[in-house]
Design a protein around this motif. Structure first.
Motif, PDB file in Angstrom:
ATOM      1  N   LYS A  22    -102.200  30.531  93.360  1.00 33.47           N
ATOM      2  CA  LYS A  22    -102.336  31.683  92.451  1.00 33.47           C
ATOM      3  C   LYS A  22    -102.860  32.903  93.189  1.00 33.47           C
ATOM      4  CE  LYS A  22    -105.895  32.528  90.175  1.00 33.47           C
ATOM      5  NZ  LYS A  22    -107.099  33.377  90.385  1.00 33.47           N
ATOM      6  N   ASN A  23    -103.846  32.707  94.049  1.00 35.54           N
ATOM      7  CA  ASN A  23    -104.412  33.846  94.770  1.00 35.54           C
ATOM      8  C   ASN A  23    -103.390  34.460  95.725  1.00 35.54           C
ATOM      9  OD1 ASN A  23    -106.866  33.672  93.462  1.00 35.54           O
ATOM     10  ND2 ASN A  23    -107.833  32.423  95.047  1.00 35.54           N
ATOM     11  N   ALA A  26    -100.702  36.190  93.588  1.00 31.94           N
ATOM     12  CA  ALA A  26    -101.227  37.434  92.999  1.00 31.94           C
ATOM     13  C   ALA A  26    -101.185  38.567  94.019  1.00 31.94           C
ATOM     14  CB  ALA A  26    -102.648  37.213  92.496  1.00 31.94           C
ATOM     15  N   ASP A  40    -105.593  39.100  86.435  1.00 31.52           N
ATOM     16  CA  ASP A  40    -105.925  37.736  86.851  1.00 31.52           C
ATOM     17  C   ASP A  40    -106.897  37.147  85.837  1.00 31.52           C
ATOM     18  OD1 ASP A  40    -106.771  35.389  88.077  1.00 31.52           O
ATOM     19  OD2 ASP A  40    -106.869  36.290  90.074  1.00 31.52           O
ATOM     20  N   ASP A  44    -111.293  31.815  89.237  1.00 29.17           N
ATOM     21  CA  ASP A  44    -111.673  32.375  90.523  1.00 29.17           C
ATOM     22  C   ASP A  44    -112.525  31.346  91.259  1.00 29.17           C
ATOM     23  OD1 ASP A  44    -114.259  32.487  89.500  1.00 29.17           O
ATOM     24  OD2 ASP A  44    -114.077  34.593  88.951  1.00 29.17           O
TER      25      ASP A  44
END
Ligand SMILES: O=C[C@H](O)[C@H](O)COP(=O)(O)O
Length: 168
Positions: A22-23, A26, A40, A44
């Motif tokens: 995902k990071n 993104a 987002d 995290d």
């Protein structure tokens, strides 16, 4: 010929099992000229949000008109799609190949695409996400009749909560 495409307002999200992809995704999306904004919704590095919580948050942003699409990642991509599809008006799919990713937009007008970090390699995920951005549903296509049938069924058989049945 240059094809004009309206920039997309995106949501990204993952549980702990999908956070790495995902990071990276993104960051790719934020760098794309086809993307206007990326929200987002986690997880995290501090939070460990379970996948339903993340999927509901993403779906609700789309249902509220604050975003156009979401890209979600969990271990398999399955739970994210199941959960996001529970948000009224949201069509969410898991897809890990170019044909399905393309069809998810052109045929199903799915607003949510879910990947499994445990299913595909990062390079494929990045390439599928890049292709996904280029696809746009065509409202005049024959697919629209079937999307309307899904919408009508949902409205007939799943009464809206008072706060979630706003026109979109
Ligand atoms: O579909 C669910 C996802 O793969 C998730 O990452 C793993 O779910 P679990 O925490 O219930 O194993």
């Amino acid at each position: 010929m240059r094809v004009h495409r309206k920039k997309l307002r995106l949501v990204v999200g993952s549980d702990a099992a999908g956070r790495e992809y995902k990071n990276t995704l993104a960051a790719d999306l934020r760098a794309s000229p086809l993307v206007a904004t990326v929200i987002d919704v986690g997880s995290d590095d501090r939070t460990r949000r379970p996948y339903p919580e993340v999927a509901f948050a993403a779906g609700q942003l789309i249902a509220a008109g604050q975003a156009d699409r979401a890209l979600l990642v969990c271990h398999t991509g399955l739970g994210m799609a199941i959960a996001a599809s529970k948000v009224r008006g949201i069509r969410a799919v898991t897809a890990h190949d170019p044909l399905s990713v393309r069809a998810s937009v052109l045929s199903n007008n799915a607003q949510v695409l879910a990947f499994g970090q445990g299913v595909i390699g990062l390079d494929l995920a990045r390439s599928l996400a890049a292709a996904w951005l280029t696809h746009r549903f065509e409202p005049a296509s024959s697919a629209a009749v079937k999307i309307e049938a899904i919408r009508a069924f949902e409205h007939q058989h799943s009464p809206a909560a008072a706060t979630s049945d706003q026109p979109r």
